[in-house]
Motif scaffolding. Structure first.
Motif, short mmCIF file in Angstrom:
data_model
loop_
_atom_site.label_atom_id
_atom_site.label_comp_id
_atom_site.label_asym_id
_atom_site.label_seq_id
_atom_site.Cartn_x
_atom_site.Cartn_y
_atom_site.Cartn_z
N CYS A 81 -3.46 1.84 -8.11
CA CYS A 81 -2.44 0.81 -7.86
C CYS A 81 -1.07 1.11 -8.44
O CYS A 81 -0.07 0.63 -7.93
CB CYS A 81 -2.94 -0.54 -8.32
SG CYS A 81 -4.00 -1.25 -7.04
N PHE A 114 -8.96 5.40 -5.45
CA PHE A 114 -9.83 5.50 -6.62
C PHE A 114 -10.68 6.77 -6.66
O PHE A 114 -10.72 7.48 -7.67
CB PHE A 114 -10.73 4.25 -6.66
CG PHE A 114 -11.74 4.23 -7.78
CD1 PHE A 114 -11.33 4.13 -9.10
CD2 PHE A 114 -13.10 4.31 -7.51
CE1 PHE A 114 -12.26 4.10 -10.14
CE2 PHE A 114 -14.03 4.28 -8.54
CZ PHE A 114 -13.61 4.18 -9.85
N CYS A 166 -11.38 -1.73 -3.33
CA CYS A 166 -11.60 -0.43 -3.96
C CYS A 166 -12.24 0.59 -3.02
O CYS A 166 -12.46 0.34 -1.85
CB CYS A 166 -12.54 -0.62 -5.14
SG CYS A 166 -12.26 -2.14 -6.07
N GLY A 178 -3.96 -2.47 -2.38
CA GLY A 178 -4.82 -1.70 -3.27
C GLY A 178 -5.33 -0.42 -2.66
O GLY A 178 -4.68 0.21 -1.82
N CYS A 179 -6.53 -0.01 -3.08
CA CYS A 179 -7.10 1.24 -2.58
C CYS A 179 -7.44 1.15 -1.10
O CYS A 179 -7.54 2.18 -0.42
CB CYS A 179 -8.33 1.60 -3.39
SG CYS A 179 -7.89 2.16 -5.05
N CYS A 233 -3.13 -4.31 -6.14
CA CYS A 233 -4.11 -5.40 -6.17
C CYS A 233 -3.55 -6.68 -6.75
O CYS A 233 -3.94 -7.77 -6.33
CB CYS A 233 -5.36 -4.98 -6.94
SG CYS A 233 -6.35 -3.83 -5.97
N CYS A 269 -15.06 -3.08 -8.77
CA CYS A 269 -14.89 -3.56 -10.14
C CYS A 269 -14.76 -5.07 -10.24
O CYS A 269 -14.73 -5.78 -9.25
CB CYS A 269 -13.72 -2.85 -10.81
SG CYS A 269 -12.16 -3.38 -10.13
O1 BF8 Z 1 -6.43 -2.70 -8.81
S1 BF8 Z 1 -8.50 -1.41 -5.49
S2 BF8 Z 1 -10.31 0.72 -7.44
S3 BF8 Z 1 -7.07 0.77 -8.23
S4 BF8 Z 1 -9.46 -2.38 -8.67
FE1 BF8 Z 1 -9.03 -0.13 -8.88
FE2 BF8 Z 1 -10.13 -1.34 -6.92
FE3 BF8 Z 1 -8.43 0.54 -6.53
FE4 BF8 Z 1 -6.11 -1.10 -8.09
NI1 BF8 Z 1 -7.68 -2.76 -7.31
#
Ligand code: BF8
Ligand code: SF4
Length: 703
Positions: free
Chosen positions: A304, A321, A452, A481-482, A523, A560
């Protein structure tokens, strides 16, 4: 995961849909190096813990409720399956809220230090946003100095964490109906730290032993993130670094450069990464890099923090990630600079096998094998320069490199403000065109695809499948995010993708002038989605609240606790949310019922877990169409809209990108430039200090 072989190993090709990842995994095998992908072959998830049937709250246990009659069993204290599953789930929510919100607190501390003149290097880049935020907080702005307003905003933000009385101020940004419902249910969050603490207290041994009540506290706690810590984070980042507006960049491991000093930032907070952007563009440091034999300094991101600097500066993303280890494996990363969250401990020993310096920077997060260079906002630029110099000094230590040649163009940088602007101009921002399109059935509904990567499912597959299928069915998609990075790697954030959209969606996106898949940020920026949905709900014609909208939230590859917190606050805000992978409350039919039917009755939204992509997508469309029917909107009928052809607008973007590609062939840097046709006339700066009003040539500086 149908592809699991007898020995538990997933066949190589089923580990990722990303060719860059597959190439690097083959390379890892050749080098005899482990990654999360290969470790997962030998480490099956514990089925008891995975399903929520394990309680380790006290030392009379851990108690594991297993067997056919598990739901009739209890732990030693008498806690039943529903209590055990709900307690564990609530603690996951609290963990996620704590992480996001502590990030928000750091942003507020930085804003305060800027306001008091103690944070050289930072400045307030978006005064308009500062004033808007002051407005939400009831802070006067007329006739006041920017720093005075900023100080009050920072202090008000910090109060949200520990105020002894009252409610979190941003809950007032929800629809009146939503606010009333939260109050009636007693789930309006009061203070961020308090809600986290209260969940930890209630789920201590022998306190709240009623699954329904525990899950209600989880709803309240999650709201302290969505309408608290995360929303504050987004807003303060916009104030300090600029509210995003569209720009072009690139994604995937191919953004690493064979002839430059590669600095990869990984983690979450923009405070450090934004300073590294400045440092990597410093002519003095670039000259030092050249003196060390490199062509320049190349900054790229993972996770992120990557999204934060992609959205505002167009810094390319090296991956999501599951790309963190793969980036080091290229052998081309001089420094991987990490702050907090989603950083694998495996990076420590892995970096030691290469020349890569792993640099930790937060006092909250150290890793064995890393060098610690503590970052604080009072000496930000010096620290960033020091880190870049460490990377430069490391360049001559490079061994053989292996950079996979995959990089996709993308458009990022959408914000609630920008969408308003695109639909109504700068002074009369609106969501009317989008609402009208949904009402008419040109746009069938809205979907957020977030979250994620998770090594238990094929990397990026669920995310990309959902995006692809949604836009083909005329559902407009927002990503963060991811998941945003996954979509981008597969080409879904490029304007070309308009050709894959259904006819209605295509027509509307051309008319409004936005692509069908919008990157809204990191995120914490899921809070932007709450703001967008609230405005869509109040714009008129689609009900009065988020639970009236034909909208769904999907998190196909969640990993997570933050993802769990996000899913829960979307549900508490009225959205139907579907997660993939597996359900952390699967073992309890009662907890599952409470979070689906139960929450739907309470808050109008719910949280389901559907690991199968086909079923996930079918369910999402079913939910969208059910909301359309409840609103008495016409049935979605793709046949009624024709092909509109390219609008001049998209033709302009396409020719712009073609021109960029040509320049790249000629060896010119082009990433990070404003996407001109989109940004034209938009007066927000990009946070890099270059506002680009009305028809200048694309901003190439720093690229
Ligand atoms: O805050 S998407 S793996 S990086 S928790 Fe982590 Fe999940 Fe990726 Fe970003 Ni969001
Ligand atoms: Fe077992 Fe109850 Fe202790 Fe949990 S709290 S470990 S169920 S005795």
């Amino acid at each position: 995961m149908d592809d699991v072989k007898k020995d538990g190993a997933v066949p190589a090709a089923a580990k990722s849909i990303d060719p860059a990842a597959l190439e690097m995994l083959a390379h890892a095998d050749e080098c005899g190096i482990e990654t999360a992908f290969s470790r997962a072959d030998h480490m099956k998830p514990c089925p008891i813990g995975e399903s929520g049937a394990c309680c380790r709250i006290c030392s009379m246990g851990p108690c594991r409720l297993v067997g056919k009659d598990a739901e009739e069993k209890t732990g030693i204290c008498g806690a039943d399956m529903a209590t055990i599953a709900a307690r564990h789930f609530a603690r996951q929510v609290a963990g996620g809220v704590a992480a996001h919100s502590d990030h928000g607190r750091d942003m507020a501390m930085t804003l305060r230090a800027v306001a008091t003149g103690e944070a050289a290097g930072y400045k307030i880049k978006d005064e308009q946003k500062l004033n808007a935020v002051a407005g939400y907080m009831g802070i006067a702005t007329a006739g006041r100095e920017v720093d005075e307003i900023a100080l009050d905003v920072a202090d008000k933000a910090l109060e949200q964490f520990g105020q002894p009385h009252g409610e979190i101020v941003y809950t007032k940004r929800a629809t009146p109906k939503r606010q009333a419902r939260w109050r009636e249910l007693g789930i309006t969050p009061r203070a961020i730290d308090r809600e986290v603490t209260e969940v930890m207290h209630r789920t201590h041994e022998g306190v709240d032993l009623d699954a329904e009540n525990i899950l209600r506290s989880a709803l309240r706690c999650s709201l302290a993130d969505g309408w608290g810590g995360a929303m504050l984070s987004t807003d303060i980042s916009d104030i300090l670094f600029g509210t995003p507006s569209p720009l072009s960049s690139e994604v995937n491991l191919g953004v690493l450069k064979s002839d430059q000093v590669n600095v990869v930032v990984h983690g979450h907070e923009p405070t450090l990464s934004a300073m590294l952007v400045e440092a990597s563009r410093d002519p003095e440091l670039i000259a030092e890099a050249k003196a060390a034999g490199a062509e320049g300094i190349n900054l790229a991101g993972i996770c992120c923090t990557s999204n934060e600097i992609l959205m505002r500066y167009g810094i390319p993303a090296a991956g999501n990630f599951l790309h963190q280890e793969l980036a080091v494996l290229t052998g081309a990363v001089e420094a991987m600079v990490v702050d907090v969250q989603c950083i694998m401990q495996a990076l420590g020993p892995l970096a030691q096998r290469f020349h890569t310096q792993l640099i930790t920077t937060s006092p909250k997060a150290k890793i064995p094998g890393a060098v610690h260079v503590e970052f604080d906002e009072h000496r930000a630029l010096q620290t960033a320069a020091k880190i870049v110099r460490m990377a430069i000094a490391n360049y001559p230590n490079r061994g053989p490199i292996h950079i996979p040649d995959f990089h996709e163009p993308l458009i990022a940088g959408f914000s609630h403000e920008y969408l308003n602007y695109m639909q109504g101009g700068f002074h009369r921002g609106s969501f009317r065109p989008l609402n009208d399109a949904v009402i008419a059935g040109r746009v069938r509904g809205l979907a957020a695809v977030v979250g994620c990567n998770n090594v238990r499912v094929t990397q990026d597959e669920g995310i990309v499948e959902m995006i692809k299928r949604f836009i083909a069915e005329d559902v407009m998609v927002v990503v963060t995010g991811c998941a945003a990075t996954a979509g981008a790697k597969a080409g879904y954030l490029s304007p070309e993708i308009l050709d894959s959209a259904g006819p209605g969606l295509r027509e509307v996106m051309e008319a409004i002038g936005i692509p069908p898949v919008l990157h809204l940020g990191s995120c914490v920026d899921n809070s932007r989605i709450l703001t967008v949905l609230t405005q869509v709900a109040t714009e008129g014609g689609l009900g009065e609240d988020i639970d009236d909208l034909p909208a769904v939230g999907l998190c196909p590859e969640w990993m997570c606790e933050k993802a769990i917190a996000i899913g829960t606050y979307f549900a508490a805000s009225g959205a139907h949310v579907i997660f993939g992978v597996s359900s952390p409350v699967k073992a309890s039919s009662e907890a599952t019922r409470l979070m689906t039917e139960g929450w739907e009755q309470l808050v109008g939204g719910d949280l389901e877990f559907i690991p199968d992509w086909d079923r996930m997508f079918a369910r999402a469309l079913e939910l969208i169409d059910a909301k359309r029917a409840a609103l008495k909107l016409p049935d979605y009928d793709p046949a009624q809209f024709g092909d509109s052809g390219d609008s001049p607008f998209f033709a302009a973007i396409k020719s712009y990108l073609a021109e960029q590609a040509a320049e790249q062939e000629r060896g010119l840097e082009t990433v990070g430039a404003a996407v001109y046709p989109l940004a034209e006339g938009h007066s927000h700066g990009h946070g890099d200090g270059h506002a680009h009003d009305h028809g200048d040539a694309p901003d190439r500086e720093g690229a």
